[in-house]
Motif scaffolding. Structure first.
Motif, PDB file in Angstrom:
ATOM      1  N   SER A 165      15.530  -3.201  11.289  1.00 47.49           N
ATOM      2  CA  SER A 165      15.788  -3.402   9.862  1.00 47.49           C
ATOM      3  C   SER A 165      16.061  -2.113   9.119  1.00 47.49           C
ATOM      4  O   SER A 165      16.641  -2.144   8.044  1.00 47.49           O
ATOM      5  CB  SER A 165      14.594  -4.108   9.198  1.00 47.49           C
ATOM      6  N   ILE A 166      15.596  -0.971   9.665  1.00 48.08           N
ATOM      7  CA  ILE A 166      15.804   0.314   9.002  1.00 48.08           C
ATOM      8  C   ILE A 166      16.636   1.179   9.940  1.00 48.08           C
ATOM      9  O   ILE A 166      16.144   1.617  10.988  1.00 48.08           O
ATOM     10  CB  ILE A 166      14.473   0.995   8.680  1.00 48.08           C
ATOM     11  N   PRO A 167      17.895   1.428   9.668  1.00 52.91           N
ATOM     12  CA  PRO A 167      18.778   2.116  10.625  1.00 52.91           C
ATOM     13  C   PRO A 167      18.280   3.497  11.001  1.00 52.91           C
ATOM     14  O   PRO A 167      18.363   3.899  12.166  1.00 52.91           O
ATOM     15  CB  PRO A 167      20.118   2.183   9.873  1.00 52.91           C
ATOM     16  N   GLN A 168      17.734   4.244  10.073  1.00 54.21           N
ATOM     17  CA  GLN A 168      17.362   5.603  10.369  1.00 54.21           C
ATOM     18  C   GLN A 168      16.154   5.718  11.286  1.00 54.21           C
ATOM     19  O   GLN A 168      15.817   6.806  11.752  1.00 54.21           O
ATOM     20  CB  GLN A 168      17.104   6.388   9.076  1.00 54.21           C
ATOM     21  N   THR A 169      15.476   4.622  11.581  1.00 52.07           N
ATOM     22  CA  THR A 169      14.292   4.688  12.440  1.00 52.07           C
ATOM     23  C   THR A 169      14.520   4.068  13.802  1.00 52.07           C
ATOM     24  O   THR A 169      13.582   3.931  14.589  1.00 52.07           O
ATOM     25  CB  THR A 169      13.115   3.946  11.764  1.00 52.07           C
TER      26      THR A 169
ATOM     27  N   ASN B 166      23.161 -12.332   6.233  1.00 58.58           N
ATOM     28  CA  ASN B 166      22.596 -12.552   4.900  1.00 58.58           C
ATOM     29  C   ASN B 166      21.287 -13.305   4.986  1.00 58.58           C
ATOM     30  O   ASN B 166      20.321 -13.014   4.281  1.00 58.58           O
ATOM     31  CB  ASN B 166      23.587 -13.323   4.034  1.00 58.58           C
ATOM     32  N   LEU B 167      21.262 -14.300   5.855  1.00 57.72           N
ATOM     33  CA  LEU B 167      20.070 -15.142   5.965  1.00 57.72           C
ATOM     34  C   LEU B 167      18.883 -14.350   6.495  1.00 57.72           C
ATOM     35  O   LEU B 167      17.768 -14.451   5.970  1.00 57.72           O
ATOM     36  CB  LEU B 167      20.361 -16.336   6.877  1.00 57.72           C
ATOM     37  N   ILE B 168      19.084 -13.558   7.530  1.00 54.19           N
ATOM     38  CA  ILE B 168      17.964 -12.814   8.089  1.00 54.19           C
ATOM     39  C   ILE B 168      17.457 -11.761   7.107  1.00 54.19           C
ATOM     40  O   ILE B 168      16.259 -11.531   6.979  1.00 54.19           O
ATOM     41  CB  ILE B 168      18.361 -12.181   9.446  1.00 54.19           C
ATOM     42  N   GLU B 169      18.380 -11.129   6.381  1.00 59.17           N
ATOM     43  CA  GLU B 169      17.932 -10.152   5.399  1.00 59.17           C
ATOM     44  C   GLU B 169      17.236 -10.835   4.227  1.00 59.17           C
ATOM     45  O   GLU B 169      16.311 -10.277   3.639  1.00 59.17           O
ATOM     46  CB  GLU B 169      19.131  -9.325   4.902  1.00 59.17           C
ATOM     47  N   PHE B 170      17.662 -12.033   3.902  1.00 59.91           N
ATOM     48  CA  PHE B 170      16.942 -12.787   2.862  1.00 59.91           C
ATOM     49  C   PHE B 170      15.498 -13.046   3.300  1.00 59.91           C
ATOM     50  O   PHE B 170      14.558 -12.885   2.524  1.00 59.91           O
ATOM     51  CB  PHE B 170      17.668 -14.104   2.589  1.00 59.91           C
TER      52      PHE B 170
ATOM     53  N   GLN C  84      15.985  -1.832   1.654  1.00 57.59           N
ATOM     54  CA  GLN C  84      16.702  -2.914   0.998  1.00 57.59           C
ATOM     55  C   GLN C  84      17.325  -2.462  -0.317  1.00 57.59           C
ATOM     56  O   GLN C  84      18.425  -2.892  -0.668  1.00 57.59           O
ATOM     57  CB  GLN C  84      15.739  -4.088   0.768  1.00 57.59           C
ATOM     58  N   TYR C  85      16.623  -1.601  -1.040  1.00 60.81           N
ATOM     59  CA  TYR C  85      17.235  -1.056  -2.254  1.00 60.81           C
ATOM     60  C   TYR C  85      18.456  -0.222  -1.901  1.00 60.81           C
ATOM     61  O   TYR C  85      19.469  -0.249  -2.585  1.00 60.81           O
ATOM     62  CB  TYR C  85      16.200  -0.208  -2.999  1.00 60.81           C
ATOM     63  N   TYR C  86      18.360   0.508  -0.793  1.00 55.34           N
ATOM     64  CA  TYR C  86      19.481   1.360  -0.354  1.00 55.34           C
ATOM     65  C   TYR C  86      20.708   0.521  -0.035  1.00 55.34           C
ATOM     66  O   TYR C  86      21.832   0.881  -0.376  1.00 55.34           O
ATOM     67  CB  TYR C  86      19.042   2.164   0.871  1.00 55.34           C
ATOM     68  N   PHE C  87      20.492  -0.595   0.656  1.00 53.84           N
ATOM     69  CA  PHE C  87      21.620  -1.423   1.063  1.00 53.84           C
ATOM     70  C   PHE C  87      22.168  -2.280  -0.065  1.00 53.84           C
ATOM     71  O   PHE C  87      23.376  -2.504  -0.134  1.00 53.84           O
ATOM     72  CB  PHE C  87      21.224  -2.326   2.236  1.00 53.84           C
TER      73      PHE C  87
ATOM     74  N   LEU D 192      13.798 -11.356   5.545  1.00 51.78           N
ATOM     75  CA  LEU D 192      13.075 -10.083   5.562  1.00 51.78           C
ATOM     76  C   LEU D 192      12.627  -9.693   4.152  1.00 51.78           C
ATOM     77  O   LEU D 192      11.506  -9.231   3.948  1.00 51.78           O
ATOM     78  CB  LEU D 192      13.955  -8.993   6.172  1.00 51.78           C
ATOM     79  N   TYR D 193      13.498  -9.901   3.189  1.00 49.41           N
ATOM     80  CA  TYR D 193      13.139  -9.558   1.812  1.00 49.41           C
ATOM     81  C   TYR D 193      12.029 -10.476   1.295  1.00 49.41           C
ATOM     82  O   TYR D 193      11.116 -10.030   0.602  1.00 49.41           O
ATOM     83  CB  TYR D 193      14.361  -9.665   0.914  1.00 49.41           C
ATOM     84  N   TYR D 194      12.116 -11.741   1.675  1.00 48.89           N
ATOM     85  CA  TYR D 194      11.064 -12.672   1.232  1.00 48.89           C
ATOM     86  C   TYR D 194       9.702 -12.251   1.768  1.00 48.89           C
ATOM     87  O   TYR D 194       8.725 -12.152   1.020  1.00 48.89           O
ATOM     88  CB  TYR D 194      11.395 -14.093   1.705  1.00 48.89           C
ATOM     89  N   TYR D 195       9.635 -12.006   3.086  1.00 55.31           N
ATOM     90  CA  TYR D 195       8.343 -11.625   3.654  1.00 55.31           C
ATOM     91  C   TYR D 195       7.893 -10.256   3.175  1.00 55.31           C
ATOM     92  O   TYR D 195       6.695  -9.979   3.072  1.00 55.31           O
ATOM     93  CB  TYR D 195       8.411 -11.649   5.185  1.00 55.31           C
ATOM     94  N   ASN D 196       8.860  -9.381   2.890  1.00 55.45           N
ATOM     95  CA  ASN D 196       8.478  -8.066   2.392  1.00 55.45           C
ATOM     96  C   ASN D 196       7.870  -8.166   1.002  1.00 55.45           C
ATOM     97  O   ASN D 196       6.870  -7.509   0.703  1.00 55.45           O
ATOM     98  CB  ASN D 196       9.707  -7.147   2.375  1.00 55.45           C
ATOM     99  N   THR D 197       8.453  -8.987   0.132  1.00 57.15           N
ATOM    100  CA  THR D 197       7.842  -9.174  -1.188  1.00 57.15           C
ATOM    101  C   THR D 197       6.506  -9.875  -1.087  1.00 57.15           C
ATOM    102  O   THR D 197       5.577  -9.578  -1.846  1.00 57.15           O
ATOM    103  CB  THR D 197       8.793  -9.979  -2.083  1.00 57.15           C
ATOM    104  N   SER D 198       6.394 -10.793  -0.127  1.00 56.18           N
ATOM    105  CA  SER D 198       5.090 -11.431   0.081  1.00 56.18           C
ATOM    106  C   SER D 198       4.050 -10.419   0.543  1.00 56.18           C
ATOM    107  O   SER D 198       2.916 -10.401   0.070  1.00 56.18           O
ATOM    108  CB  SER D 198       5.225 -12.564   1.102  1.00 56.18           C
TER     109      SER D 198
END
Length: 2007
Positions: free
Chosen positions: A385-389, A498-502, A472-475, A504-510
């Motif tokens: 999920s994070i390209p630089q890592t 789009n769906l997988i990032e959605f 996610q803010y970066y992208f 990821l964002y949902y669980y990240n906000t949770s």
């Protein structure tokens, strides 16, 4: 041992199943069974040792228990030696053995094992795990074999994990796939089994050779060995079998990890997680060829998973494997979640132990495993999920093994697992850290593995959430990737990326929400600093957690700002649309949703990307959780951030301010046009529909989450996480309205949190934090107010929005006012002015006919609540608030714009106007002054105009110009950098001007029109109507006589000022000057006389308060005496009292009245009613203020003045004014109120002091004369009654002889008044006074009271009765109150008779209470016994009353005379009236109010317990003699009444009502018999005690002149005059009373009473009147009989035998008397006899005779008893031998009674009389047999039912007689003869008679059965032996009943015992015969010897004779 048996069964099953194919498994099973048995032996031995130790002493047991508890708390390694502990009961853990586990592991090691073997192996392993029977280190072995089997199942089921198999299957030759034979086949098979073999070898090495001896194969690597991947083949089992095996594997994995007895190592956990991943919980990711583009990575990943799934679906297993794989996959995912949950739960448990102990060893392995597990999850998320890592992180924990196989959970799954873990244990981790850092200082903290673990977990989670949000803010926000796809229309299908990032964002906000809500729970600011330092030092993080938390919140804010910018760029951003109530009704929003018929929603908003809205919505949800209850902690973090960088940022950069700005902008922008507003409102009404009504009322808080959006997001995220194929899944459309609703709720929650902070900071002295809070208010106030104004202006038609916005106004007002001072009031002005403008449809324009809508009501409600909560913080704003309320007062409450649900709230608002004056009692002194000043300002505008009705349509141009509305309030000043400028802008717009307007409400109030508050609409109820009504009532209570119509015209401000002053009267000095100045101006300037009068009366009212301080001010001082009611929180302006611990010290000024005398002279000389009334009102003021100081001459003056106003003409006072007329009635009533005020409130507290005013003779006489004057006054009868009661109260207060005598004389005077109600009340009061104070009377006072006062009243009443006739009483039309009179009291004679009755009742009360005291006067005055004469007079009067002749009006008087006569006898008897019960006594704390006695105060002294019986100190012999004299007089009077009855009773019964229950004589006699019953209770042990009873065969007692004999004569005379009707079926009350009294006497062993009862009963003991039917006699049916006195007498005798007081001798005597009665009537009336009562008497009497016989040894009594027993036997013999004419009837219908009597006699008959009973029983039995057989014969010829019944009855009688013989005399010859006769004849006739013999045979059998039943009850075995042959013969008869009866007897006989006994008797007889024979032989020998001797002697004699002759 069930556990051992199950394990052994499993081993046997495994060995049997593996016998052919797996011999090694079979051999291992056999060895395991042998080893299991040895372990079982050890287990049994351990159990025995534990059982032996349980018998130790309790002390040892307690000690051992405590040691065990200590041992459990310590680690196993440090538990120490346990030799001192007793052996504990062993558990199944004793069976831990590798030998037992080995067979199951071997079986599970075979990848191609059969289904049955694997089922046995897996279930056995589960069984061992449940019993803790696995060695701690064997978990790795179990996990590895489970992993082996997982690969096989995955291959068969085509799961995701089998993609590795499918991808490498091409390397295997085709010939190897089939597993064919030959060398090539074997080689191929070995290659195909390479991975399995490698796993087996690895397992073998780990097991230490367990599996090496039975398993073969070699490790085979692929071409690229660096990948560590192996080839796996599917199993040979079916899909269903592998599905079942897979589920069992997952269950076993869960049990393995959850077992606390096993060591959960990383290898074990890794193998278990790998198995879950293999079975479908993981995916295959290619680690090579990653691209830096996140979108490409996502697409490649999911396209690969999709193709893999498609390829797997076409395998050899077909579609069936797909069905089976779904359930396995779901189970695998759930199992993986459960494994991680268990792992972290176990780690948390270990962590909790670390806090209390200092651990110097290495960190526990479970903590390390948990850390690495979370690290792996975070790594997986970051790598994908994070390209630089992607190239920096590697898996190092339990997931690393699966990663080598190319398997790992999806990033969404990993992120969801991290969120799950933090939700599960995050709270405990933070709490652990809270406790650690708060309990110890920095120097005292030690290294703690638990804290280190918690810190590591928290930091990892924080870093993950922070990194993901940044990525996610970066992208998204900077649009560096996927920008084009995220800008697509939301209606298009979403791509997989789009769906997988959605998700990821949902669980990240949770996760962010979870972390924030847990991290911000600390209540200590120092924690964050300490934790930051510790985390940076130990976790290696560069950024502090507080910095990360703030950054995460800022990043969430950026997502909201992103969506706001998108709204601003849209073309349809603003259209000016306003949602009104009309719009709501036309669109049907709210109602349609509530009926599940939602209106069509507007089209979706396409101006903003769906993904942006989702990001904003989820960010808002997270921020809402933060602002809900963590704003204080956010403030701390901001403060820490500022301190760390040592910078002074502006308040606008505070996190809370940033949230407020961003969310407010988004909310305003998202609801700025029609489409979005309608979306918003539909979302509001659809969210939490069940609470919509409460949301409209503002009763509940809005929920944080949105139902639709939150549910949709959670559902799609869960679906993506659990699914491997997501091509068909779409991102749901984010509801625009729900997102705006979430933003709106976020501001509401923020404002509420600000209020909570304000409340907490009110008590906080921390200046720095207060400054921070002030900065937070400064930064958030403007955007919050801007948003609230926007929503309430644009959505006035939504009740929910209006109510919630106004609730936010309240909260924001409290928060803003908490930081404002009095000088800086811009925020207050902005909020309050804005609210006031919303409260009315046209504020400032006088439109009374306008109607309020829902928003106006809600705004008013909020305004009032703000006043309720912030009254102390409001200053000059009172002007605008009071002006609003003043305008509201003219508005009508009914409004067509309001629904019915608002009726309660409108009523409450109207009630608030009424409660406002009282609410000012909560104000401080300054607030009260400011409030009153504002009121006076408004009142000055309108109070100097005439009170004329004016038009309600009054326009106010000045108000219109000043308060003109402005629609651009929300568009200015939002982003101004200066807080001062923003507040001025908001305040200016709120007041209607520009941003720098200087005009304020205080400056413009004077510009109101003169007619501001004058007049109100007369056609409907306005909001001020209730207040005006309340004010009118209050003015009346204040004795202000201004008419209601005038008060209704008065200005509201003036009325408010007066009522506020009245409410704060205890601190009137605060507002006195202001109020007095205003009232004086009204008096000087007002052209209205009504206004002047009102002002004067108000001044008069408040004048005493200005001269003296009320009592309440002594405690409260000038402080508030009320506080707002914040507990119930029902309605604003509710208050509750407050108590202060210490009174406030204030200077108290006292003043005495100066105008009292002049005021009284004016009243006495005034001829005008109005003047007198006004002066009396002024006098009330004086008395209320200084009444306690009115003494001496002033008191007499006031009393005489009030007496003059009573309306009664007094001879001692000259008065030329006739005040008895009707117009003076109100004055008289008011004067009497003044009198009550003086006596009750001022004189009563002083009555016990020495200087009491009533101690003065002049003052006492004046008060008593005044009471009499009001008593004789004819204005109001209630006043007269109350004045009469006051005389009693005065006597209570001063009980001196002089006062009491005067009071009694005054009451006697009032007792002769012509008004019956006053007359009766005076009599009652007189006697209550005597009863209350009589214990203090002297002998002389008693003589005066009785002889002169009471008898004087009786004499005058008699005269009045004689002078009156029976005409009706005069009309009371002239009276003020008309009293309804019953027809029984509608004549003068009847009314005077009622008064005399009351006198008699009162005399009765006096005698009851004070008889001992009066009795003592006989000894004190032996020469002149005045009380004896008084006693005779009392009896004379009462006797005269009892024999009065007349109609119904004389009945009560006769009853009263009866009561007094009987009472005198009861009191003067030796036992006294106490023997009949204690009389109640009326207390003296009563007063006549409204014609009735009511409790008005506590008694001056409770004298009930101080009554002194003076006769107790005298000579008791003399007292008894005096009592006897008085008793004789009273008893003689009763005798006179008996003579009266004998002479005149028949004459009274000759009238037309002579025999009715309502006749006068019947009621008199009923009363008399009741009183005689109580008299007997008093005298039964003394005067009327029966003489001693001597045993005699009959009652022989003669009448004499004793009390009992005379008393019985009186009773019999009463019975003779009872006068019952001839046709009456029941006794009347008199007869019942007579029977009850005679029964009581009989129960007391009174033979006279028994004799009287027996005489009255006659033959009714045996014969029932009017019963001639034999069947009715048999059934005891009394339905056709009448209830006669004779029958009741017989029943009374029978019931008297139930009494415990009746002696045995009396019972025997009475029984003998009844036996005589029986013999007397037996021959004559036996055909009609009934024996129920006779049986009861016989039973009780024989029991008494038996008791006497057994205890009394007197010879004379024995003789009498023998006579009695002989009479009993003779009676029963007569009963058993009826005459020939009565035989059939007696046996047919009386057999039951005969049997009962026989049983009773036999039960009580003494043993010495049994022989006399034998002939009786024998004759009865013979006759019964004869009659039974005779009935049989006659019954065959005549089919009459009588013969059948007689036959059955004869059998019953025979049974009773024969059974009595068998039991009492079994050796009687009659028993044997009857038995032989009946049984023998029965057997013989049974042979001859046929079945058709009928009744004859049945009777024979019944008799035979009766014989058998009787023989069963005998105890004589000889008798049974004698009839044994007959019984044996009976067992062969045809009759079943007879055969069974004989069999029961034979079965009950102990034949062996009988034979043994007979043998013993025979042996004894033989022995005796032998002894006798021997004795006989010896005697014969002795005879022969004697004969020989005789012969020898004869010979010698002959020889001697011959010799003699010869000589």
């Amino acid at each position: 041992m069930n556990f051992v048996a199950q394990v052994e069964d499993h081993l046997r099953d495994l060995g049997a199943e593996a016998r052919k194919n797996y011999p090694g498994v079979k051999e291992a099973s056999e060895r395991a069974i042998i080893h299991l048995r040895s372990l079982q032996t050890q287990y049994v031995a351990a159990v025995r040792r534990a059982g032996a130790s349980s018998s130790s002493s309790s002390t040892t047991t307690n000690t051992t228990t405590s040691q065990r508890q200590q041992q459990k708390q310590q680690p196993p390694s440090s538990s120490g030696s346990t030799s001192s502990l007793p052996p504990r009961h062993p558990t199944t853990a004793l069976f831990q053995s590798q030998d037992v586990l080995r067979p199951f592991l071997l079986a599970a090691n075979y990848p191609d094992a059969t289904y049955d073997i694997l089922v046995i192996a897996l279930e056995s392993i589960q069984h061992l795990l449940r019993g803790d029977a696995v060695c701690p280190d064997d978990g790795i072995q179990i996990s590895r074999v489970l992993l082996i089997q997982s690969w096989g199942c995955a291959g068969t089921l085509g799961l995701v994990g089998n993609n590795v198999i499918a991808s490498r299957r091409g390397d295997v030759p085709t010939s190897t796939a089939s597993g064919g034979g030959g060398a090539s086949g074997a080689g191929a098979g070995g290659g195909g089994m390479g991975m399995a073999a490698g796993m087996i070898h690895a397992a073998s090495g780990a097991l230490g050779g367990i599996t090496g001896m039975v398993l073969g194969g070699h490790h085979h690597s692929s071409a690229d060995s660096s990948h560590h991947q192996h080839h796996h083949q599917p199993s040979n089992r079916s899909v269903k079998e592998d599905q079942s095996i897979a589920l069992k594997i997952l269950r076993t994995i869960t049990m393995l990890v959850d077992s606390r007895s096993l060591n959960l190592t990383e290898d074990v956990l890794g193998a278990c997680l790998s198995a879950c991943l293999v079975l479908g919980a993981g995916q295959n990711y290619n680690e090579h060829g990653r691209v830096t583009s996140m979108g490409a990575t996502i697409r490649e990943r999911f396209s690969h998973s999709s193709s893999s799934a498609a390829a797997s679906s076409n395998t050899q297993h077909g579609t069936s494997s797909k069905d089976g794989s779904n359930s396995v996959k779901r189970a695998a995912i759930a199992t993986m979640n459960q494994l991680l949950s268990i792992t972290f739960e176990r780690a948390k448990d270990v962590m909790m132990v670390q806090l209390s102990t200092e651990i110097k060893t290495s960190k526990p392995s479970i903590l390390l495993e948990a850390e690495r597990t979370l690290s792996d999850l975070c790594t997986i998320v970051c790598k994908f999920s994070i390209p630089q890592t992607q190239s920096e992180l590697d898996l190092v924990g339990p997931f690393s093994g699966a990663a080598k196989e190319g398997l790992s959970p999806s990033p969404t799954t990993c992120l969801a697992l991290v969120d799950m873990v933090m939700k599960q244990i995050g709270g405990d981790l933070f709490q652990f850290c809270f406790n650690y850092f708060n309990d110890a200082s920095t120097e005292q903290r030690t290294t703690n593995h638990g804290v280190d673990f918690a810190t590591q977990i928290i930091c990892q989670a924080f870093q993950l959430g922070h990194s993901l949000l940044g990525s996610q803010y970066y992208f998204f926000v900077t649009k560096l990737s996927l920008d084009s796809s995220l800008q697509d229309n939301s209606s298009q299908q979403s791509s997989a990326s789009n769906l997988i990032e959605f998700c990821l964002y949902y669980y990240n906000t949770s996760l962010t929400t979870t972390l924030m809500t847990q991290y911000l729970l600390s209540t200590s600011e120092k924690f964050y600093e300490s934790f930051d330092a510790y985390a940076c030092e130990n976790s290696g993080t560069s950024a502090t957690l507080s910095k990360l938390a703030l950054d995460m919140m800022h990043q969430l804010i950026s997502f909201v700002t992103e969506a706001t910018d998108a709204y601003h760029k849209s073309d349809d951003f603003e259209d000016g649309y306003i949602f009104t109530q009309t719009e709501r009704e036309s669109l049907d929003i709210g109602e349609s949703i509530q009926t599940n018929n939602r209106a069509p929603s507007p089209s979706p908003d396409v101006s903003t990307a769906n993904e942006k809205l989702w990001r904003a919505f989820l960010a808002l949800v997270a921020l809402a959780h933060v602002v809900t209850s963590h704003m204080e902690q956010v403030m701390w973090l901001d403060f820490i951030g500022r301190t760390n960088k040592d910078a002074k940022d502006s308040d606008d950069n505070l996190t809370g301010c940033l949230i407020a700005k961003a969310v407010s902008d988004f909310a305003t922008s998202s609801a700025s046009n029609r489409e979005r507003i309608l979306h918003f409102l539909m979302a509001v009404h659809s969210d939490n529909q069940s609470h919509i009504d409460k949301l409209e009322d503002g009763k509940v808080d809005v929920p944080i989450s949105d139902a639709e959006n939150s549910t949709a997001a959670a559902a799609i995220a869960t679906k993506v996480t659990d699914s491997m194929v997501i091509d068909a899944i779409e991102i749901p459309i984010c509801d625009v309205g729900a997102t705006a609703w979430m933003a709106f709720k976020c501001i509401l929650l923020l404002v509420k949190s600000l209020k909570g902070l304000a409340i907490s900071f009110d008590a906080n002295e921390d200046t720095i934090l207060r400054l921070s809070f002030t900065g937070l208010i400064n930064g958030s106030f403007a955007p919050s107010v801007s948003m609230l104004q926007h929503f309430i202006r644009r959505m006035l038609g939504s009740p929910v929005i209006v109510s919630q916005t106004l609730a936010a106004y309240q909260n924001l007002a409290y928060a803003a006012m908490s930081v404002d001072c009095q000088s800086t009031n811009m925020r207050r002005q902005a909020i309050l002015t804005s609210l006031c403008k919303i409260c009315l449809p046209s504020w400032g324009k006088r439109r009374p006919n306008c109607h309020l809508n829902e928003s106006n009501i809600q705004a008013l409600w909020s305004l009032l609540w703000i006043v309720h909560s912030n009254y102390e913080k409001i200053s000059e704003e009172w002007d605008i608030i009071l002006s609003t309320l003043d305008q509201l007062g003219l508005v009508q409450i009914p409004s067509p714009k309001l629904p019915a649900s608002y009726s309660e709230k409108t009523s409450s608002i109207a009630g608030c106007l009424s409660r406002l004056p009282m609410f000012t009692t909560v104000f401080s002194s300054d607030a009260l002054y400011q409030f009153t000043t504002s009121l006076v300002k408004l009142s000055e505008v309108v109070s100097f105009e005439p009170l004329t009705e004016q038009s309600s349509e009054i326009s106010n141009s000045e108000y219109s110009s000043i308060w003109e509305d402005d629609d651009e309030v929300a568009s200015h000043g939002v982003r101004e950098p200066s807080i001062g400028g923003k507040l001025l802008s908001f305040a200016g717009r709120a007041f209607g001007g520009g941003g720098t307007a200087q005009s304020t409400p205080a400056n413009n109030v004077t510009s109101l029109h003169r007619s501001l508050s004058i007049g109100s609409s007369p056609f409907s109820k306005t909001y001020s109507e209730n207040f005006r009504e309340t004010t009118c009532s209050q003015m009346t209570m204040m004795n202000i006589s201004t008419p209601r119509s005038i008060i209704r015209k008065m200005p509201l401000p003036l009325l408010f000022a007066v009522t506020v002053a009245e409410a704060n009267a205890y601190r009137l000095s605060i507002i006195e000057e202001t109020l007095a100045t205003h009232l004086c101006e009204i008096l000087a300037r007002s052209p209205s006389s009504e206004m002047k009068s009102f002002a004067m009366q108000v001044l008069i009212h408040f004048m005493p308060l200005s001269l003296s301080q009320p009592d309440s001010s002594l405690n409260h001082g000038f402080r508030p005496r009320m506080i707002p009611d914040i507990e119930r929180n029902i309605s604003p302006l509710e208050i509750i009292p407050v108590d202060y611990d210490e009174p406030e010290k204030v200077e108290i000024q006292h003043s005495s009245p100066q105008l009292l005398k002049i005021l009284c002279d004016t009243i006495q000389s005034s001829t005008q009613v109005d003047t007198a009334e006004n002066c009396l009102n002024a006098l009330v003021v004086v008395l209320e203020g200084e009444g306690h100081n009115v003494t001496g001459e002033n008191l007499i003056t006031v009393i005489n003045t009030l007496s003059v106003l009573s309306g009664c003409v007094r001879e001692d006072i000259e008065d030329t004014v006739d005040r008895s007329t009707k117009q003076w009635a109100n004055v008289s009533s008011l004067a009497f109120q003044n009198l009550k005020l003086l006596l009750d409130d001022f004189l009563e507290p002083m009555s016990t002091t020495a200087d009491s005013p009533i101690k003065s003779i002049e003052a006492r006489d004046a008060i008593l004369d005044c009471c009499v004057a009001f008593g004789r006054s004819r204005h109001d009868v209630n006043t007269s009654l109350t004045a009469t009661g006051m005389l009693w109260s005065l006597a209570d207060r001063d009980s001196s002889p002089g006062t009491v005598d005067v009071v009694l004389s005054k009451l006697a005077l009032l007792a002769m008044d012509s008004r019956p109600e006053l007359r009766n009340c005076s009599v009652n009061t007189l006697f209550s006074c005597v009863v209350g104070l009589g214990d203090q009377f002297s002998d002389e006072q008693w003589k005066k009271c009785l002889d002169y006062t009471i008898f004087g009243i009786l004499s005058q009443i008699s005269t009045a009765i004689d002078d009156s006739d029976t005409k009706r009483s005069p009309s009371t039309s002239g009276e003020r109150y008309k009293v309804a009179v019953h027809h029984s009291r509608d004549s003068v004679r009847k009314q005077w008779a009622t008064t005399e009755i009351l006198v008699l009742r009162g005399l009765e009360r006096v005698l009851r209470v004070f008889f001992p005291r009066l009795l003592a006067t006989l000894l004190a005055t032996p020469c002149e016994p005045w009380f004896l004469q008084t006693w005779k007079e009392i009896l004379r009067v009462s006797y005269g009353c009892s024999i009065l002749a007349g109609e119904g009006e004389m009945l009560d008087m006769r009853l009263a005379g009866i009561e007094v006569m009987a009472l005198c006898a009861q009191l003067s008897c030796q036992a006294g009236i106490a023997a009949a019960g204690t009389a109640a006594r009326v207390g003296t704390n009563m007063e006549v109010v409204g014609g009735a006695l009511r409790s008005v105060r506590a008694a001056v002294e409770d004298r009930a317990h101080h009554l002194v019986d003076k006769s107790s100190n005298l000579n008791q012999t003399e007292v008894a003699a005096r009592r006897r004299v008085l008793f004789d007089v009273a008893f003689d009077t009763l005798g006179d009444f008996r003579l009266y009855l004998e002479k005149s009773g028949n004459n009274e019964n000759e009238g037309p009502k002579s025999f009715t229950i309502h006749s006068q004589l019947t009621q008199v006699l009923t009363k008399l018999i009741g009183e005689l019953t109580r008299l007997y209770e008093c005298c039964k042990c003394n005067e009327m005690q029966p003489g001693p009873c001597e045993l005699q065969p009959d009652i022989s007692i003669e009448d004499d002149d004793g009390y009992e004999s005379r008393f019985l004569q009186l009773i019999l005379v009463i019975a003779a005059n009872a006068g019952n009707e001839k046709n009456s079926r029941y006794l009347n009350q008199v007869q019942r009373g007579v029977m009850s009294l005679l029964q009581g006497m009989a129960s007391n062993s009174s033979l006279r009473a028994f004799k009287a009862l027996i005489t009255i009963s006659g033959d009714c003991m045996f014969v029932r009147p009017n019963v001639i039917s034999s069947k009715a006699r048999a059934a005891n049916d009394d339905s056709d009989s009448v209830e006669t006195l004779e029958l009741e007498a017989a029943k009374t005798v029978a019931s008297a035998f139930d009494s415990d007081d009746l002696s045995d001798v009396a019972k025997v005597i009475v029984m003998c008397s009844f036996l005589g009665q029986y013999i007397k009537y037996a021959e004559e009336k036996r055909a009609t006899f009934q024996y129920d009562l006779f049986t009861k008497v016989i039973d009780s009497g024989l029991g008494a005779a038996e008791q006497i016989d057994s205890t009394n040894n007197a010879t004379n009594d024995k003789v009498i008893l023998d006579t009695i027993w002989d009479r009993i036997i003779a009676t029963v013999s007569s009963l058993l031998l009826p005459s020939a004419g009565n035989q059939y009837d007696d046996y047919a219908y009386q057999s039951r009674s005969i049997v009962n009597i026989v049983a009773i006699v036999l039960a009580h008959l003494p043993q010495r009389k049994i022989s006399l009973a034998e002939p009786m029983l024998e004759n009865g039995a013979n006759l019964a047999v004869e009659v039974a057989l005779k009935c049989d014969k006659e019954g065959q010829d005549d089919e009459d039912e009588l013969y059948s019944l007689a036959s059955e009855g004869a059998v019953h009688v025979f049974l009773a007689c024969f059974m009595g013989l068998c039991q009492k005399s079994p050796t009687c010859p009659a028993v044997t003869s009857l038995t032989n006769k009946i049984l023998g004849e029965t057997f013989e006739t049974g042979v001859r008679l046929s079945v058709t013999a009928g009744m004859h045979s049945k009777t024979r059998h019944s008799l035979a059965i009766a014989v058998c039943e009787s023989l069963r009850t005998t105890t004589s075995q000889d008798l049974l032996v004698s009839v044994f042959p007959l019984l044996c013969r009976l067992t062969s008869v045809d009759n079943d009943g007879l055969r069974r009866a004989a069999g029961k007897i034979l079965g009950g006989m102990n034949l062996s015992e009988v034979i043994t006994r007979e043998r013993e008797r025979a042996d004894q007889a033989n022995a005796r015969a032998k002894e006798i024979e021997e004795e006989n032989i010896a005697m014969l020998e002795e005879i022969e010897y004697l004969q020989a001797e005789n012969e020898e002697l004869q010979r010698q004699l002959a020889v001697f004779s011959e010799s003699s002759l010869v000589s």
